[in-house]
Design a protein around this motif. Structure first.
Motif, short mmCIF file in Angstrom:
data_model
loop_
_atom_site.label_atom_id
_atom_site.label_comp_id
_atom_site.label_asym_id
_atom_site.label_seq_id
_atom_site.Cartn_x
_atom_site.Cartn_y
_atom_site.Cartn_z
N TYR A 59 28.46 -13.02 -20.78
CA TYR A 59 28.07 -13.76 -19.99
C TYR A 59 29.45 -14.24 -18.93
CZ TYR A 59 24.52 -15.49 -23.31
OH TYR A 59 23.53 -15.46 -24.18
N PHE A 60 30.55 -14.06 -19.44
CA PHE A 60 31.60 -14.01 -18.43
C PHE A 60 31.77 -12.88 -17.68
CE2 PHE A 60 36.40 -13.74 -17.99
CZ PHE A 60 36.33 -14.47 -17.00
N GLU A 61 31.58 -11.89 -18.62
CA GLU A 61 31.59 -10.44 -17.85
C GLU A 61 30.67 -10.35 -16.58
OE1 GLU A 61 31.73 -5.55 -18.82
OE2 GLU A 61 30.83 -7.05 -20.29
N LYS A 62 29.61 -10.89 -16.76
CA LYS A 62 28.54 -10.91 -15.71
C LYS A 62 28.67 -11.90 -14.67
CE LYS A 62 23.67 -11.54 -14.91
NZ LYS A 62 23.70 -12.38 -13.87
N TYR A 63 29.37 -12.91 -14.96
CA TYR A 63 30.26 -13.89 -14.29
C TYR A 63 31.23 -13.23 -13.08
CZ TYR A 63 32.29 -18.07 -11.99
OH TYR A 63 32.73 -19.04 -11.26
N LEU A 64 31.89 -12.40 -13.85
CA LEU A 64 32.87 -11.82 -12.78
C LEU A 64 32.34 -10.81 -11.95
CD1 LEU A 64 35.75 -10.98 -15.59
CD2 LEU A 64 35.77 -12.75 -13.96
N GLN A 65 31.22 -10.12 -12.33
CA GLN A 65 30.53 -9.16 -11.63
C GLN A 65 29.87 -10.05 -10.40
OE1 GLN A 65 27.93 -7.09 -14.08
NE2 GLN A 65 29.90 -5.87 -15.11
N ASP A 66 29.15 -11.11 -10.52
CA ASP A 66 28.37 -11.96 -9.81
C ASP A 66 29.49 -12.52 -8.33
OD1 ASP A 66 26.18 -11.39 -10.83
OD2 ASP A 66 26.08 -13.08 -12.07
N VAL A 67 30.60 -12.65 -8.91
CA VAL A 67 31.63 -13.20 -7.95
C VAL A 67 32.57 -12.06 -7.20
CG1 VAL A 67 31.55 -15.43 -8.89
CG2 VAL A 67 33.36 -13.63 -9.51
N GLU A 75 41.14 -7.71 -18.64
CA GLU A 75 42.26 -7.99 -18.09
C GLU A 75 42.24 -9.57 -17.64
OE1 GLU A 75 43.01 -4.35 -14.86
OE2 GLU A 75 40.89 -4.76 -14.68
N ARG A 76 42.48 -10.27 -18.88
CA ARG A 76 42.36 -11.92 -18.57
C ARG A 76 43.38 -12.37 -17.45
NH1 ARG A 76 41.17 -15.63 -23.84
NH2 ARG A 76 39.36 -14.18 -23.62
N PRO A 77 44.55 -12.34 -17.66
CA PRO A 77 45.37 -12.67 -16.64
C PRO A 77 45.17 -12.58 -15.24
CG PRO A 77 46.82 -11.77 -18.52
CD PRO A 77 45.43 -11.30 -18.68
N GLU A 78 44.73 -11.27 -15.01
CA GLU A 78 44.59 -10.81 -13.76
C GLU A 78 43.35 -11.48 -13.21
OE1 GLU A 78 45.37 -8.92 -16.01
OE2 GLU A 78 47.06 -7.78 -15.48
N SER A 79 42.34 -11.70 -14.19
CA SER A 79 41.01 -12.39 -13.70
C SER A 79 41.11 -13.61 -13.42
CB SER A 79 39.90 -11.87 -14.52
OG SER A 79 40.39 -12.48 -15.86
N VAL A 80 41.69 -14.33 -14.18
CA VAL A 80 42.07 -15.89 -14.10
C VAL A 80 42.71 -15.83 -12.85
CG1 VAL A 80 43.47 -17.83 -15.11
CG2 VAL A 80 42.31 -16.39 -16.43
N ASP A 81 43.93 -15.15 -12.52
CA ASP A 81 44.67 -15.38 -11.18
C ASP A 81 43.67 -15.02 -10.01
OD1 ASP A 81 47.32 -15.85 -9.99
OD2 ASP A 81 46.80 -13.70 -9.17
N TRP A 82 42.96 -14.42 -10.14
CA TRP A 82 41.67 -14.00 -8.89
C TRP A 82 40.87 -15.17 -8.70
CZ3 TRP A 82 36.83 -13.49 -7.90
CH2 TRP A 82 36.48 -12.72 -6.57
N LEU A 83 40.31 -15.69 -9.93
CA LEU A 83 39.40 -16.84 -9.79
C LEU A 83 40.08 -17.96 -9.16
CD1 LEU A 83 37.49 -16.10 -13.12
CD2 LEU A 83 36.63 -15.77 -10.80
N LEU A 84 41.28 -18.17 -9.70
CA LEU A 84 42.19 -19.13 -9.03
C LEU A 84 42.20 -19.17 -7.53
CD1 LEU A 84 44.90 -19.94 -11.76
CD2 LEU A 84 43.05 -21.50 -11.21
N GLY A 85 42.49 -18.07 -7.03
CA GLY A 85 42.81 -17.65 -5.63
C GLY A 85 41.46 -18.10 -4.97
N LEU A 86 40.35 -17.63 -5.52
CA LEU A 86 39.13 -17.85 -5.08
C LEU A 86 38.82 -19.39 -4.85
CD1 LEU A 86 36.31 -16.58 -3.98
CD2 LEU A 86 35.59 -16.75 -6.47
N ALA A 87 38.99 -19.91 -5.89
CA ALA A 87 38.94 -21.44 -5.94
C ALA A 87 39.55 -22.28 -5.07
CB ALA A 87 39.12 -22.09 -7.55
N VAL A 88 40.92 -21.79 -4.69
CA VAL A 88 41.73 -22.48 -3.84
C VAL A 88 41.15 -22.09 -2.23
CG1 VAL A 88 43.99 -22.31 -2.41
CG2 VAL A 88 43.99 -22.17 -5.14
N ARG A 89 40.65 -20.99 -2.17
CA ARG A 89 40.12 -21.01 -0.93
C ARG A 89 38.70 -21.63 -0.59
NH1 ARG A 89 41.26 -15.28 -2.17
NH2 ARG A 89 39.13 -15.07 -2.63
#
Length: 242
Positions: A59-67, A75-89
């Protein structure tokens, strides 16, 4: 490595977050989607919220694809950092007026920015990260998750060890002083005068090496203190946007 972004998003535990802890990580993703990103409709978030499920990674893999995240589940640390950047925006997009009315930086902050050119760098730029990594490898500096910390360590090394005076001093041949070996007690007797003299020489050389080692240890302590004694602030808060 996520502390500043987590603090900006008012996460409850910005300093203690551990993305390697599976349960904490899954709860964090649910919080991030529910509170900040909100890509799915509420009724479509059930799979992500089913934290104990063995299918949660899918489910998380699909979530990453959807966003449209460029990183994979592995690539957990990288994906977390990217999601945080998206959330900040998105956080900025939801509170444009709040951040638009922020008071301008004080003169003291402006002076600090002028005095420290590192503060204006985009530390998330891939070219910046690649350049810092290459310099660290060239100078044999220990890797660190925070590239700005690595760059500061590089700057300290260059200022202290690679300036013209330091290079000239290192290039100079060291001339030793004459030593009267008979005035230095050996502490034991080999029964041979020549061996005793050789043992005294080895002992003096060993003492010199210990002194050099202590000097290097002191320099390392000073370098580490120069880094950890410099509290970092996120100068970009309130200046990021969708």
């Amino acid at each position: 490595m996520f502390r500043r972004k987590l603090s900006a998003l008012e996460y409850h535990n910005p300093t203690g977050f551990d993305c390697k802890d599976e349960t904490e990580f899954r709860n964090f993703i649910v919080w991030l989607e529910d509170q900040k990103i909100r890509h799915y409709k509420i009724e479509d978030r059930g799979n992500l919220r089913n934290i104990p499920s063995s299918d949660w990674p899918k489910y998380f893999e699909k979530y990453l694809q959807d966003v449209n995240c460029p990183f994979s589940v592995q690539e957990r640390p990288e994906s977390v950092d990217w999601l945080l950047g998206l959330a900040v925006r998105f956080e900025y997009g939801d509170n444009v007026e709040k951040y638009r009315n922020c008071k301008p930086a004080t003169e003291a902050n402006d002076a600090q920015k002028s005095a420290d050119p590192l503060i204006n760098l985009d530390i998330n730029n891939p070219d910046f990260k690649a350049g810092v990594s290459a310099l660290a490898n060239l100078l044999k500096i220990q890797r660190h998750d925070d590239y700005l910390v690595m760059l500061k360590a590089i700057r300290i090394l260059i200022q202290e060890r690679l300036n013209p005076d330091a290079i000239a001093k290192a290039s100079q041949a060291k001339e030793g002083l004459p030593v009267a070996l008979d005035k230095h007690l050996l502490g034991f007797d080999t029964g041979d005068a020549s061996l005793n003299e050789a043992a005294r020489i080895l002992r003096l050389l060993h003492i010199e090496e210990l002194r050099d080692l202590q000097t290097k240890i002191n320099e390392a302590i000073v370098a580490v203190q120069a880094i950890i004694a410099d509290p970092k602030t996120d100068h970009r808060l309130g200046k990021v946007g969708r």
